[in-house]
Design a protein around this motif. Structure first.
Motif, PDB file in Angstrom:
ATOM      1  N   ALA A 111       0.840  -1.301   0.097  1.00 55.16           N
ATOM      2  CA  ALA A 111       0.002   0.025  -0.181  1.00 55.16           C
ATOM      3  C   ALA A 111       0.832   1.398   0.080  1.00 55.16           C
ATOM      4  CB  ALA A 111      -1.011   0.100   1.123  1.00 55.16           C
ATOM      5  N   ASP A 112       2.054   1.180  -0.533  1.00 52.91           N
ATOM      6  CA  ASP A 112       2.911   2.525  -0.813  1.00 52.91           C
ATOM      7  C   ASP A 112       3.396   3.027   0.817  1.00 52.91           C
ATOM      8  OD1 ASP A 112       2.982   2.363  -3.394  1.00 52.91           O
ATOM      9  OD2 ASP A 112       1.399   3.579  -3.647  1.00 52.91           O
ATOM     10  N   LEU A 113       3.413   1.794   1.840  1.00 53.08           N
ATOM     11  CA  LEU A 113       3.847   2.157   2.913  1.00 53.08           C
ATOM     12  C   LEU A 113       5.711   2.296   2.996  1.00 53.08           C
ATOM     13  CD1 LEU A 113       1.256   0.674   5.344  1.00 53.08           C
ATOM     14  CD2 LEU A 113       1.581   3.194   4.777  1.00 53.08           C
ATOM     15  N   ILE A 114       6.313   1.650   1.855  1.00 56.19           N
ATOM     16  CA  ILE A 114       7.438   1.548   1.894  1.00 56.19           C
ATOM     17  C   ILE A 114       7.744   2.425   0.477  1.00 56.19           C
ATOM     18  CG2 ILE A 114       7.589  -0.568   0.581  1.00 56.19           C
ATOM     19  CD1 ILE A 114      10.280  -0.979   1.692  1.00 56.19           C
ATOM     20  N   LYS A 115       8.819   3.290   0.767  1.00 53.95           N
ATOM     21  CA  LYS A 115       9.377   4.477  -0.364  1.00 53.95           C
ATOM     22  C   LYS A 115      10.744   3.982  -0.828  1.00 53.95           C
ATOM     23  CE  LYS A 115       5.587   6.654   0.366  1.00 53.95           C
ATOM     24  NZ  LYS A 115       4.279   6.474  -0.338  1.00 53.95           N
ATOM     25  N   GLU A 116      10.967   4.482  -1.998  1.00 52.99           N
ATOM     26  CA  GLU A 116      12.323   4.259  -2.567  1.00 52.99           C
ATOM     27  C   GLU A 116      13.422   4.566  -1.306  1.00 52.99           C
ATOM     28  OE1 GLU A 116      15.054   5.675  -6.320  1.00 52.99           O
ATOM     29  OE2 GLU A 116      12.909   5.783  -6.272  1.00 52.99           O
ATOM     30  N   GLY A 117      14.425   3.724  -1.314  1.00 52.10           N
ATOM     31  CA  GLY A 117      15.552   3.892  -0.417  1.00 52.10           C
ATOM     32  C   GLY A 117      15.205   3.401   1.072  1.00 52.10           C
ATOM     33  N   GLU A 118      14.081   2.685   1.276  1.00 46.67           N
ATOM     34  CA  GLU A 118      13.826   2.303   2.548  1.00 46.67           C
ATOM     35  C   GLU A 118      13.955   0.966   2.801  1.00 46.67           C
ATOM     36  OE1 GLU A 118      10.491   5.544   4.565  1.00 46.67           O
ATOM     37  OE2 GLU A 118       9.965   4.073   3.260  1.00 46.67           O
ATOM     38  N   TRP A 119      14.000   0.335   3.835  1.00 43.48           N
ATOM     39  CA  TRP A 119      14.301  -0.931   4.038  1.00 43.48           C
ATOM     40  C   TRP A 119      13.323  -1.851   4.017  1.00 43.48           C
ATOM     41  CZ3 TRP A 119      19.043  -3.082   3.925  1.00 43.48           C
ATOM     42  CH2 TRP A 119      20.270  -2.140   4.110  1.00 43.48           C
ATOM     43  N   CYS A 120      13.419  -3.042   3.255  1.00 48.51           N
ATOM     44  CA  CYS A 120      12.202  -4.139   3.039  1.00 48.51           C
ATOM     45  C   CYS A 120      13.047  -5.479   3.552  1.00 48.51           C
ATOM     46  CB  CYS A 120      12.067  -4.364   1.516  1.00 48.51           C
ATOM     47  SG  CYS A 120      10.666  -5.697   1.353  1.00 48.51           S
ATOM     48  N   LEU A 121      12.440  -6.263   4.527  1.00 51.66           N
ATOM     49  CA  LEU A 121      12.916  -7.543   4.714  1.00 51.66           C
ATOM     50  C   LEU A 121      12.103  -8.713   4.022  1.00 51.66           C
ATOM     51  CD1 LEU A 121      14.209  -9.842   6.890  1.00 51.66           C
ATOM     52  CD2 LEU A 121      12.416  -9.284   8.403  1.00 51.66           C
ATOM     53  N   ILE A 122      12.683  -9.705   3.429  1.00 53.51           N
ATOM     54  CA  ILE A 122      12.077 -10.569   2.964  1.00 53.51           C
ATOM     55  C   ILE A 122      12.615 -12.121   3.175  1.00 53.51           C
ATOM     56  CG2 ILE A 122      11.559 -11.651   0.456  1.00 53.51           C
ATOM     57  CD1 ILE A 122      12.118  -8.875  -0.788  1.00 53.51           C
ATOM     58  N   HIS A 123      11.701 -12.739   3.754  1.00 54.11           N
ATOM     59  CA  HIS A 123      12.218 -14.118   4.229  1.00 54.11           C
ATOM     60  C   HIS A 123      12.157 -15.148   3.013  1.00 54.11           C
ATOM     61  CE1 HIS A 123      12.156 -13.027   8.354  1.00 54.11           C
ATOM     62  NE2 HIS A 123      10.751 -12.757   8.404  1.00 54.11           N
ATOM     63  N   GLY A 124      13.113 -16.011   3.215  1.00 50.70           N
ATOM     64  CA  GLY A 124      13.056 -17.126   2.259  1.00 50.70           C
ATOM     65  C   GLY A 124      13.487 -16.766   0.845  1.00 50.70           C
ATOM     66  N   VAL A 125      14.608 -15.898   0.684  1.00 51.44           N
ATOM     67  CA  VAL A 125      14.714 -15.555  -0.756  1.00 51.44           C
ATOM     68  C   VAL A 125      15.426 -16.528  -1.738  1.00 51.44           C
ATOM     69  CG1 VAL A 125      15.119 -12.921  -0.152  1.00 51.44           C
ATOM     70  CG2 VAL A 125      17.012 -14.590   0.038  1.00 51.44           C
ATOM     71  N   GLY A 126      15.783 -17.731  -0.805  1.00 54.31           N
ATOM     72  CA  GLY A 126      16.458 -18.756  -1.753  1.00 54.31           C
ATOM     73  C   GLY A 126      15.149 -19.939  -2.358  1.00 54.31           C
ATOM     74  N   GLY A 127      14.022 -19.219  -1.928  1.00 55.74           N
ATOM     75  CA  GLY A 127      12.756 -20.090  -2.523  1.00 55.74           C
ATOM     76  C   GLY A 127      12.259 -19.303  -3.866  1.00 55.74           C
ATOM     77  N   GLY A 128      11.483 -20.029  -4.405  1.00 59.91           N
ATOM     78  CA  GLY A 128      11.114 -19.558  -5.779  1.00 59.91           C
ATOM     79  C   GLY A 128      10.512 -18.289  -5.666  1.00 59.91           C
ATOM     80  N   THR A 129       9.348 -17.804  -4.926  1.00 63.10           N
ATOM     81  CA  THR A 129       8.493 -16.670  -5.116  1.00 63.10           C
ATOM     82  C   THR A 129       9.535 -15.604  -4.590  1.00 63.10           C
ATOM     83  OG1 THR A 129       6.423 -17.698  -4.950  1.00 63.10           O
ATOM     84  CG2 THR A 129       6.630 -15.303  -4.454  1.00 63.10           C
TER      85      THR A 129
END
Length: 277
Positions: A111-129
């Protein structure tokens, strides 16, 4: 073949984690059913209605409907995605569920609550999606912290994450040992104590507290999967410390029109042709 459908001769069928939810009954389906939600191949026959929409025998297409584990599939023409020259059919097929899911997660679900240059944590980046999601998040201009299992570190290291947290594996499980490392502490170190404005979490039960505690103030927890089990109910008051947001989205709500479906796919196929994914 019903009116408006085409017959696709499948070259590939996608195998996705969600298929296990259907087989186990977590996402119930009427029995009997044919599994699989992704397919790709060439059009073998068209209905008059599909022909009027410009679909031709021999067209290279990918699609998502339930029942792709078969040689031929009857697919509504509105569900077809034309596969451009230069994009391998095996990659195009994986784009339909995994790629489109990663696209809506990184472009819309937050919902655009994150902007360019801000941090995003993504779990399981070794998996497909989440291989796709980590790369797309970088293309969107976010700084990415990824988590992955040791056995998939060689894959994750190629994705361009700004920070990669490598975890021990759980023998016989489809997810990492999220207690083998203090993820929240590392997230706060990397973000100078601010936390991540968005957490994309397909792991579920094992990571819900990690994800919520890793958020920045007014950050959003995007819970989209259940690899370790479904996220248990929790009181909304738990969000008050950081005025956090939470959403539990699904792909179908982010491709509600033909135009939205094609727009997302076209951007992904464009990135693939340009060598950005």
């Amino acid at each position: 073949m019903k009116p408006g459908q085409v017959i696709v001769k499948n070259e590939y069928a996608g195998i996705n984690f969600i298929d296990t939810y259907h087989r186990k009954g977590l996402y119930p389906r009427d029995l009997p059913f044919v599994g699989g939600q992704e397919g790709g191949g060439t059009v073998a026959a068209v209905s008059d209605e599909a022909a009027a929409q410009g679909v031709k025998v021999g067209d290279r297409v990918a699609y998502s409907i339930l029942g792709s584990y078969c040689e031929y599939s009857a697919v509504p023409a509105a569900k077809l995605l034309p596969v451009p020259d230069g994009v391998d059919m095996s990659v195009a097929t994986s784009c339909v569920v995994q790629g489109l899911t990663a696209h809506y997660l990184t472009t819309s679900a937050h919902a655009d609550l994150i902007k360019e240059g801000e941090w995003c944590l993504i779990h399981g980046v070794g998996g497909g999606t989440c291989q796709w999601a980590a790369q797309m998040a970088k293309l969107r201009g976010y700084k990415v912290i990824g988590t992955c299992a040791k056995g998939k570190a060689d894959i994750a290291e190629k994705l361009g994450c700004d920070e990669l947290i490598i975890l021990d594996e759980v023998p016989g499980a489809a997810f990492e040992d999220y207690e083998s490392f203090d993820i929240v502490k590392r997230v706060m170190e990397v973000t100078d104590g601010k936390g991540a404005k968005c957490v994309i979490d397909g792991i579920g039960k094992s990571t819900v507290d990690i994800s919520l505690n890793s958020l920045a103030h007014r950050g959003i927890f995007v819970s989209f999967g259940n690899a370790s089990g479904a996220v248990p109910a929790f009181p909304v008051l738990k969000l008050i410390a950081k005025s956090a947001y939470v959403t539990r989205p699904k792909l179908l709500d982010y491709v509600t029109t033909r135009e939205e479906l094609v727009s997302r796919a076209d951007e992904i196929f464009g990135w693939l042709k340009d060598g950005k994914l």
